[in-house]
Write a protein that holds these residues in place. Structure first.
Motif, PDB file in Angstrom:
ATOM      1  N   ASP A   1       0.848  -1.188   0.000  1.00  0.00           N
ATOM      2  CA  ASP A   1       0.000   0.000   0.000  1.00  0.00           C
ATOM      3  C   ASP A   1       0.886   1.241   0.000  1.00  0.00           C
ATOM      4  O   ASP A   1       2.092   1.162   0.234  1.00  0.00           O
TER       5      ASP A   1
ATOM      6  N   SER B   1      -7.255  -2.465   1.959  1.00  0.00           N
ATOM      7  CA  SER B   1      -5.806  -2.478   2.083  1.00  0.00           C
ATOM      8  C   SER B   1      -5.377  -3.312   3.285  1.00  0.00           C
ATOM      9  O   SER B   1      -6.178  -3.783   4.071  1.00  0.00           O
TER      10      SER B   1
ATOM     11  N   SER C   1     -14.734   4.165  -0.274  1.00  0.00           N
ATOM     12  CA  SER C   1     -14.756   4.221  -1.732  1.00  0.00           C
ATOM     13  C   SER C   1     -16.027   3.619  -2.330  1.00  0.00           C
ATOM     14  O   SER C   1     -16.465   4.052  -3.399  1.00  0.00           O
TER      15      SER C   1
ATOM     16  N   GLU D   1      -3.054   6.184  -1.090  1.00  0.00           N
ATOM     17  CA  GLU D   1      -2.862   6.570  -2.488  1.00  0.00           C
ATOM     18  C   GLU D   1      -2.683   5.344  -3.361  1.00  0.00           C
ATOM     19  O   GLU D   1      -2.306   4.268  -2.884  1.00  0.00           O
ATOM     20  N   SER D   2      -2.926   5.518  -4.641  1.00  0.00           N
ATOM     21  CA  SER D   2      -2.579   4.489  -5.607  1.00  0.00           C
ATOM     22  C   SER D   2      -1.070   4.434  -5.755  1.00  0.00           C
ATOM     23  O   SER D   2      -0.345   5.303  -5.245  1.00  0.00           O
ATOM     24  N   SER D   3      -0.568   3.446  -6.471  1.00  0.00           N
ATOM     25  CA  SER D   3       0.878   3.299  -6.610  1.00  0.00           C
ATOM     26  C   SER D   3       1.538   4.486  -7.309  1.00  0.00           C
ATOM     27  O   SER D   3       2.724   4.738  -7.118  1.00  0.00           O
TER      28      SER D   3
ATOM     29  N   LEU E   1      -6.787   8.200  -2.828  1.00  0.00           N
ATOM     30  CA  LEU E   1      -7.899   7.258  -2.828  1.00  0.00           C
ATOM     31  C   LEU E   1      -8.910   7.665  -1.763  1.00  0.00           C
ATOM     32  O   LEU E   1      -8.614   8.480  -0.891  1.00  0.00           O
TER      33      LEU E   1
END
Length: 344
Positions: free
Chosen positions: A63, A138, A212, A253-255, A260
């Motif tokens: 993550d 996550s 989300s 966060e995304s990669s 997010l």
């Protein structure tokens, strides 16, 4: 496992506790981060760290999140889990990982830090508001090997201790009964690699929220619960007399760094009792607790914001740390009488 809940206790909302396959003994959780004066610099530094996790024996779950610390430095953090501590050791000792980490500059605007722990399952508990197969999010809940049966051991003070198997025989007496942080000068940590010997029975909590997929409770959570939670984390970060060594309020966060609809808090406490004392008696946590149950009891339908946490009580020698060119208020650096320098 001892039960300290009231007789006939029935939780107000369902929750699910993690169960690992028979024979499992431990897992690894590691934080690798870039620290910088600005968000952009921290993000670029974290992108360079991503190469750490690309080779063989990489983490089972990875993550990412960011936060601003009490010194107003920006930190972007990779949160990595290994289901097999042996795989983690092979990864850590690999030539590419050693070369990248050992080659980080000790001068300049960027700092880097890592905190890793090998967590015995008997000293860990994971609680989730949804079963994994219904709502994977996550953290360790993403691992296919982790089962999530429903549990009644929650929704009372002391439940987290009861869910930790070793608490049946271990009181988890802290090697650091009182945390009084040292005041360090910038020159004591900048331009240097500093390792810290972490005392036994420190406690790590990662607590997270994922809105989300929420359609029923999203607005209430963001308006009524999240601000209260954020104030509680800010209190911990600024008040070491609570027994909290470090508290980090991450936007997940995304990669590639896109924010997010998830957040998590990572906090180190001097002991499990310090964490539980804050939970059951301090105004900031009681307000979090009340706001959550006011939302969850609102009657809109099944709770569709996912909440989960992991709590681990770490034995002596199970936590390793290193801080490269970091400011002196980072992580365990203010720990009294336990720091040293090293080349990697």
């Amino acid at each position: 496992m001892p039960r300290t809940g009231p007789p006939g206790h029935t939780p107000r909302v369902p929750a699910f506790a993690a169960r690992f396959p028979e024979g499992s003994e431990a897992f690894v959780f590691a934080q690798y981060a870039c620290q910088a004066p600005s968000a952009g610099e921290a993000a670029r530094g974290a992108a360079s760290l991503a190469a750490l996790f690309a080779g063989p024996h990489g983490p089972d779950v990875l993550d990412r999140g960011s936060f601003v610390d009490t010194a107003q430095a920006h930190n972007v953090v990779w949160l990595a889990y290994w289901y097999d501590p042996g795989a983690y050791r092979r990864w850590l000792e690999s030539a590419c990982v050693r070369a990248l980490w050992d080659g980080l500059p000790e001068e300049g605007p960027l700092g880097h830090w890592r905190e890793a722990c090998v967590i015995p399952l008997e000293r860990n508990e994971i609680l989730h508001s949804h079963p994994r197969e219904e709502y994977a999010t996550s953290g360790l809940c993403q691992l296919e090997a982790v089962d999530m049966p429903e549990t009644a051991v929650h929704d009372y003070w002391g439940a987290a201790r009861d869910r930790i198997a070793a608490s049946a025989t271990d009181t988890f007496e802290p090697e650091l009964p009182v945390f009084e942080p040292r005041v360090l000068r910038e020159g004591e940590t900048r331009g240097r690699r500093v390792t810290v010997e972490v005392p036994g029975n420190v406690t790590l909590i990662r607590t997270a929220q994922d809105w989300s997929a929420s359609t029923l409770y999203r607005e209430r959570y963001l308006a009524d619960v999240k601000p209260v939670k954020d104030r509680g984390v800010d209190f911990l970060a600024a008040n070491p007399d609570s027994g909290c060594v470090a508290a980090r309020n991450l936007v997940e966060e995304s990669s590639d760094g896109a924010a997010l609809d998830r957040a998590c808090t990572l906090a180190w406490f001097a002991s499990l009792e310090h964490l539980m004392t804050w939970c059951r008696s301090h105004r900031t946590h009681l307000e979090i607790y009340a706001s959550f149950y006011q939302m969850a009891g609102g009657g809109e339908g099944p709770l569709d914001v996912a909440f989960w946490h992991e709590v681990s009580v770490l034995p002596s020698g199970s936590v390793t740390t290193e801080y490269v060119n970091c400011h002196p208020r980072t992580g365990f650096l203010p720990l009294p009488g336990r720091s040293g320098t090293g080349a990697g």
